[in-house]
Every structure is written in structure tokens, then in C-alpha cells.
Design an enzyme around this catalytic site. Structure first.
Site, short mmCIF file in Angstrom:
data_model
loop_
_atom_site.label_atom_id
_atom_site.label_comp_id
_atom_site.label_asym_id
_atom_site.label_seq_id
_atom_site.Cartn_x
_atom_site.Cartn_y
_atom_site.Cartn_z
N SER A 251 -13.25 -70.74 -33.93
CA SER A 251 -12.05 -70.54 -34.75
C SER A 251 -11.56 -71.60 -36.15
O SER A 251 -12.68 -71.21 -36.76
CB SER A 251 -10.88 -70.83 -33.76
N HIS A 392 -9.50 -64.48 -27.91
CA HIS A 392 -9.93 -65.73 -28.69
C HIS A 392 -10.35 -67.01 -27.91
O HIS A 392 -9.47 -67.52 -27.36
CB HIS A 392 -8.78 -65.97 -29.52
#
Ligand code: GCU
Length: 411
Positions: A251, A392
Site C-alpha cells: 500500500s 487490500h
């Protein structure tokens, strides 16, 4: 009546306000990417020499001046101390070291603490997976021997021991012959909009400087720079092979690993896990997070000049495929997750694809897939890519792919 007026007013509002993310492929719109193989003056880049001598430095300068900002040079001297060493860590399978690195190269001064596990079963110095962590070194596993970080955390409490263990399958990496190294990112730049004062950046101002220039580094620049300082230490450690270091991140830390790989050619392999906007994903593709959103929510991540592109992303002289291209001809891996629409998985794939011509010019194969691969169909060409099911996150599945990719390209 009031309610009716409200209902009426709502129907007049645009279905998608300026801050609403687009998740509809049909609404992405047309965009034209800058060509990594055309100089800003229009000259075609047609040789490896021209890429390395002219176009690569030009693109790097554009990312420095317009996106991530320019980082300070490396300190003249590396100042570090191995503060603990346990040759019987993790049930005797690994040697754990903790190393304090003085970031300005001088004591006293700001420090970061590097945690390093080295497989005990090895014939040669071990290749390394290096990446930053989000919660403090003690969060990467239950090992009671890891020193707890005292640096800033979002909730004011140190991260719980082992809280991020699912993102750090250390034993799996060790079994496959890799050392694992990590640093807590907030020790370098506390990740909040007022984090600058507590970061490394003011310690490296030029004489008389009181605030960052519009093209100076922000948090991502600082984190990436610190990964290079971690590599400086790894170069001194005889138990590891600093010529075989894979830098990785998830990320915002995936944006960071790409920038680290672009700025520091010593990283042998670069891995971006779900890095999205400002990472692998194309900025011009209007899907998920946008430049305006990221600069508004995280004003401390990029340089100030980047904010000028909030409303005119088509004017950016670069796009993120050129960040990937800066890593060429070294192997780079871009990974997406199916449910991670905010990061624009398709935009991550297209960006990796659009970096391929540079790899080809340098005699490599680029990304070996013309179409977006299906779920769990990893491609391990010099540019690697996969999309996995789920959210995610950085999972054991992702790590398995990275380890196999590293076996292929770094052994
Ligand atoms: C937010 C941010 C992303 C970032 C992510 C993360 O969602 O908008 O750009 O990648 O945080 O770091 O987890």
C-alpha cells in the site's frame, strides 16, 4: 414539506460529486500516457545508452520535482550499532539482530531500528527481503525478543506484539533461504499530516532552511530514503548478500518500495503490493483513488508541487508506468487484489504493461501478458504481476509469489 424539499434537492445533486471515487469502467474516460521512450524535447529514445544517459535521468528529475520531491543525499558516513544478537531465535532456525542506525550519520541524532532475521541454515550470505512495517517491529511476529518501538502510533499505544504476523510470514521466507529485514516507518516520518516536525527531514535541511521547498521530499521520500540507509547497513553485514536485496512494501509502503527501487539501483528486485494511486496505478485512469484525493487526505506524502496536478492530472509530465520503467532492467513485481478497487487493480496492470517497452529496449522481456490475467494466474516475467482474490492486504499467497519470483530472478 421540509423532507420533500430535501428529497428534491438530493435528486438535483450530481450522482458523482467531485470527491466521489469512480468505480465504473465505462466512466474512466480517454487518456493519453506520456511515452517513456520519447524525450521531453520530442527526440525518440532508441538505444540503451540513450535511456540510461538521457531519458532515465530526465524522468527521475520529473518525479523528484513534481511528485515525490527530492531527497537529501546519503549521509557521508554510516553510523550504526548492533544492539542485540540472538543466534537461537525462532526455535533455533534463525539469528535475530537488532541494529540502530543513526539516520544523519552522527551521534547523537535521530535513529531507526532495523530488525533482521537470518536463516541459520545457509551456505552463503543470505539474500534479503527488506520492507517497512506499519506498527512497530514487534508487530511482525510473536517473538518476545523483538524490542518494542517507542515511536509515534496512531492510537498512542505501541502496536501489539505479532499484530501484523499474517503480513509477515517470516518463517516461510527463512525456510526458503531468505533473510527478512524491517523498520518501523514512523521512526522515519510519523505518518500524519503534521508528522514533518518529528521526521528526519528537518534534520537534513540545508543551512538556513526552515521548511521544505515545493520540490522537497515528503513522507514517501523519507521512507524510501531510509530503506536505502537500511541497505547501507546490509552492505556491512557479512551474513547477508546486499547485492540480492528485494525491497517490498504494501500500500503506501508499496508506493515507497517503488520509489526506493527507482532512486536506488542497488535494490536487486522491487515489489509493490497493492500500492495503488501514487504507486503502481496509472494516475490518469480515473478509477478508485485520484491524485486530488490522495493529496487531500495525505498532504504530507508527496512534494507540494504535486498538488498543482489535483485538477489537471493530464498535464503531469509523467505517469506511474514511468516509475516502474525507472527500475528497468531490474525485476519488478506489481501485485493487485480483486476487492481492492480503491487501488485500481486494472490500472496497476496497465501501468506494468506500459513500462514494458523500456524493458524491451534494454533486452528484457517486460511483462509477459497482453491481457489482464485472471485471479491467481501469476506472471513471473522480468515485470511480474498477479491479482489475487480478496481484500487490500499482503498475504501468504502474495509472499509465495514474491519468493518464487526472487528465486527465479535473484538467485
Ligand atoms: C489509503 C490511501 C491509499 C493507501 C492506503 C494504505 O487507502 O488512500 O493511497 O495506499 O491508505 O496505505 O493502506
Amino acid at each position: 414539506m421540509r423532507l420533500l424539499t430535501l428529497v428534491f434537492a438530493c435528486t438535483l445533486l450530481p450522482a458523482q460529486g467531485p470527491n466521489e471515487a469512480n468505480y465504473d469502467e465505462a466512466k474512466v474516460g480517454a487518456y493519453k500516457l506520456p511515452d517513456p521512450l520519447t524525450m521531453q524535447n520530442g527526440a525518440a529514445v532508441n538505444s540503451a545508452g540513450m535511456w540510461h544517459k538521457q531519458r532515465r535521468p530526465e524522468i527521475l528529475r520529473l518525479f523528484e520535482s513534481q511528485v515525490y520531491g527530492k531527497s537529501a543525499p546519503a549521509p557521508k558516513k554510516l553510523e550504526f550499532e548492533v544492539t542485540s544478537r540472538d543466534a537461537a531465535a525462532l526455535g533455533g532456525t534463525a539469528t535475530r539482530k537488532e541494529v540502530t542506525v543513526w539516520l544523519t550519520g552522527k551521534r547523537p541524532g535521530p535513529v531507526m531500528s532495523l530488525l533482521l532475521y537470518i536463516p541459520n541454515q545457509r551456505q552463503k550470505p543470505a539474500p534479503v527481503f527488506l520492507g517497512m512495517n506499519f506498527g512497530g517491529n514487534q508487530t511482525i511476529g510473536p517473538d518476545p525478543g523483538i524490542t518494542e518501538s517507542k515511536a509515534w502510533t496512531r492510537d498512542g499505544k505501541p502496536g501489539a506484539r505479532g499484530a501484523s504476523a499474517s503480513r509477515w510470514p517470516v518463517e516461510m521466507a527463512l525456510k526458503r533461504g531468505y533473510a527478512v529485514a524491517t523498520v518501523y516507518y514512523s521512526e522515519v516520518f510519523p505518518d500524519h499530516k503534521d508528522g514533518l516536525a518529528g521526521s528526519i527531514i528537518p534534520h537534513l535541511y540545508r543551512p538556513g532552511q526552515t521548511k521544505p521547498d515545493a520540490d522537497d521530499w515528503g513522507a514517501i521520500g523519507a521512507w524510501a530514503w531510509a530503506l536505502s540507509r537500511a541497505l547501507d547497513y546490509l552492505e556491512k553485514d557479512k551474513d547477508v548478500d546486499a547485492k540480492r536485496v528485494a525491497v517490498h512494501g504494501h500500500s503506501r509502503l508499496g508506493k515507497t518500495s517503488l520509489w526506493a527501487g527507482a532512486t536506488d539501483p542497488r535494490f536487486a528486485v522491487v515489489i509493490s503490493n497493492d500500492s495503488g494511486e501514487g504507486g503502481a496505478a496509472l494516475a490518469r485512469r480515473n478509477f478508485g483513488e485520484t491524485v486530488a484525493r490522495i493529496n487531500t487526505s495525505f498532504p504530507h506524502w508527496f512534494c507540494d508541487n504535486f498538488k498543482a496536478f489535483n485538477t489537471r492530472v493530464a498535464d503531469l509530465p509523467v505517469d506511474q508506468h514511468m516509475l516502474i520503467a525507472l527500475i528497468a532492467p531490474r525485476p519488478v513485481y506489481v501485485a493487485s487484489a480483486e476487492e481492492d478497487r480503491w487501488a485500481d487493480p486494472r490500472g496497476e496492470f496497465l501501468s506494468a504493461k506500459a513500462a514494458s517497452p523500456v524493458y524491451k529496449l534494454l533486452g528484457k522481456d517486460g511483462l509477459g501478458a497482453n491481457e489482464w490475467p485472471g485471479i491467481h494466474q501469476p506472471v513471473h516475467s522480468t515485470i511480474g504481476y498477479h491479482i489475487r482474490a480478496g481484500k487490500h492486504d499482503m498475504t501468504a499467497y502474495d509472499w509465495e509469489q514474491y519468493l518464487t519470483f526472487a528465486d527465479k530472478h535473484m538467485r
